[in-house]
Design an enzyme around this catalytic site. Sequence first.
Site, PDB file in Angstrom:
ATOM      1  N   PRO A   9       0.738  -1.328  -0.026  1.00 46.65           N
ATOM      2  CA  PRO A   9      -0.080  -0.045  -0.152  1.00 46.65           C
ATOM      3  C   PRO A   9       0.937   1.352  -0.010  1.00 46.65           C
ATOM      4  CG  PRO A   9      -0.045  -1.061   2.267  1.00 46.65           C
ATOM      5  CD  PRO A   9       0.652  -2.144   1.205  1.00 46.65           C
ATOM      6  N   ASN A  10       0.415   2.061  -0.850  1.00 46.85           N
ATOM      7  CA  ASN A  10       0.672   3.940  -0.873  1.00 46.85           C
ATOM      8  C   ASN A  10       2.164   3.771  -1.561  1.00 46.85           C
ATOM      9  OD1 ASN A  10      -1.165   4.908   0.849  1.00 46.85           O
ATOM     10  ND2 ASN A  10      -0.048   3.726   2.426  1.00 46.85           N
ATOM     11  N   ARG A  17       5.350  11.104  -2.506  1.00 46.63           N
ATOM     12  CA  ARG A  17       5.170  10.605  -1.084  1.00 46.63           C
ATOM     13  C   ARG A  17       6.428  10.703  -0.414  1.00 46.63           C
ATOM     14  NH1 ARG A  17       4.777   4.456   1.183  1.00 46.63           N
ATOM     15  NH2 ARG A  17       4.053   5.095   3.670  1.00 46.63           N
ATOM     16  N   TYR A  22      11.638   7.889   0.743  1.00 45.83           N
ATOM     17  CA  TYR A  22      11.378   7.023  -0.195  1.00 45.83           C
ATOM     18  C   TYR A  22      11.922   7.332  -1.408  1.00 45.83           C
ATOM     19  CZ  TYR A  22       7.965   5.614   3.427  1.00 45.83           C
ATOM     20  OH  TYR A  22       7.547   5.066   4.551  1.00 45.83           O
ATOM     21  N   ASN A  73       7.422  -6.090  -0.818  1.00 39.62           N
ATOM     22  CA  ASN A  73       7.504  -4.757   0.018  1.00 39.62           C
ATOM     23  C   ASN A  73       6.034  -4.597   0.618  1.00 39.62           C
ATOM     24  OD1 ASN A  73       7.414  -2.453   1.509  1.00 39.62           O
ATOM     25  ND2 ASN A  73       8.663  -1.270  -0.041  1.00 39.62           N
ATOM     26  N   ALA A  76       3.217  -0.603   5.097  1.00 36.06           N
ATOM     27  CA  ALA A  76       2.840  -0.684   6.645  1.00 36.06           C
ATOM     28  C   ALA A  76       2.243  -2.239   6.901  1.00 36.06           C
ATOM     29  CB  ALA A  76       1.539   0.231   6.778  1.00 36.06           C
ATOM     30  N   GLU A  97      11.465 -10.061   2.113  1.00 33.40           N
ATOM     31  CA  GLU A  97      10.794  -8.828   2.395  1.00 33.40           C
ATOM     32  C   GLU A  97      11.944  -7.767   2.084  1.00 33.40           C
ATOM     33  OE1 GLU A  97       8.488  -8.708   5.884  1.00 33.40           O
ATOM     34  OE2 GLU A  97       9.485  -6.612   6.489  1.00 33.40           O
ATOM     35  N   HIS A  99      12.463  -3.077   2.258  1.00 36.46           N
ATOM     36  CA  HIS A  99      11.892  -1.784   2.762  1.00 36.46           C
ATOM     37  C   HIS A  99      12.949  -0.840   1.942  1.00 36.46           C
ATOM     38  CE1 HIS A  99       8.764  -3.292   5.256  1.00 36.46           C
ATOM     39  NE2 HIS A  99       9.792  -4.182   5.603  1.00 36.46           N
ATOM     40  N   ARG A 106      13.448   3.969  12.246  1.00 35.95           N
ATOM     41  CA  ARG A 106      12.231   4.863  12.308  1.00 35.95           C
ATOM     42  C   ARG A 106      11.255   4.913  13.387  1.00 35.95           C
ATOM     43  NH1 ARG A 106       9.493   4.713   6.648  1.00 35.95           N
ATOM     44  NH2 ARG A 106       8.599   6.707   7.435  1.00 35.95           N
TER      45      ARG A 106
HETATM   46  C1  DQA Z   1       8.096   0.960   3.690  1.00 37.56           C
HETATM   47  C2  DQA Z   1       8.355   0.948   5.196  1.00 37.56           C
HETATM   48  C3  DQA Z   1       6.850   0.959   5.998  1.00 37.56           C
HETATM   49  O1  DQA Z   1       6.925   1.163   7.339  1.00 37.56           O
HETATM   50  C4  DQA Z   1       5.711   2.101   5.287  1.00 37.56           C
HETATM   51  O2  DQA Z   1       4.547   1.998   5.706  1.00 37.56           O
HETATM   52  C5  DQA Z   1       5.824   1.983   3.976  1.00 37.56           C
HETATM   53  C6  DQA Z   1       7.193   1.664   3.144  1.00 37.56           C
HETATM   54  C7  DQA Z   1       9.388   1.125   2.996  1.00 37.56           C
HETATM   55  O3  DQA Z   1       9.636   0.665   1.769  1.00 37.56           O
HETATM   56  O4  DQA Z   1      10.256   1.895   3.393  1.00 37.56           O
HETATM   57  O5  DQA Z   1       4.879   2.076   3.140  1.00 37.56           O
HETATM   58  O6  DQA Z   1       7.841  -0.432   3.577  1.00 37.56           O
END
Ligand code: DQA
Length: 144
Positions: A9-10, A17, A22, A73, A76, A97, A99, A106
């Site tokens: 998500p996002n 963003r 990021y 990825n 959240a 996984e 990130h 963080r």
């Molecule tokens: C993320 C880290 C997560 O905590 C966050 O909610 C994201 C992006 C990252 O790629 O750093 O959406 O997965």
Amino acid sequence: MRVLVLHGPNLNLLGERDPEVYGRQTLEQLNETIAREASKAGVEVTCEQYNGEGQIVDALHAARKTYAGVVLNPGAYAHYSYAIADAIAAIGIPVIEVHLSNVAGREVFRRTSVTAAACRGVVSGLGAASYRLAVSALVEILSA
Ligand code: DQA
């Protein structure tokens, strides 16, 4: 070797963003970088992005028939989705996984990943390189 890169998500908002966290690459640009680097390692990647938890569970289920491994990825969802953790554990193909940001450095809620426990490993904090290193980890795991 075929690998699924699954963005949660996002991540469709990459580029706009929190660019200081990021980066400035859009998701499309990031996917191009991932595909280019993977092809050097002889890996064919397909990139998908979903905002919904159930969509990610469905994509993981479908991946087991088509792909040798998954780079995920979870966004959240990493921090609380037992449904995605269970799906990772259920599919029988390796999942790494990733990130973009260094979640260990963080907010406190980001320091826990319930999905990581079901994965073969985690790469965090290296931006686009997190994905490249995850693909190369899959190559090593799958050719061992
Ligand atoms: C993320 C880290 C997560 O905590 C966050 O909610 C994201 C992006 C990252 O790629 O750093 O959406 O997965």
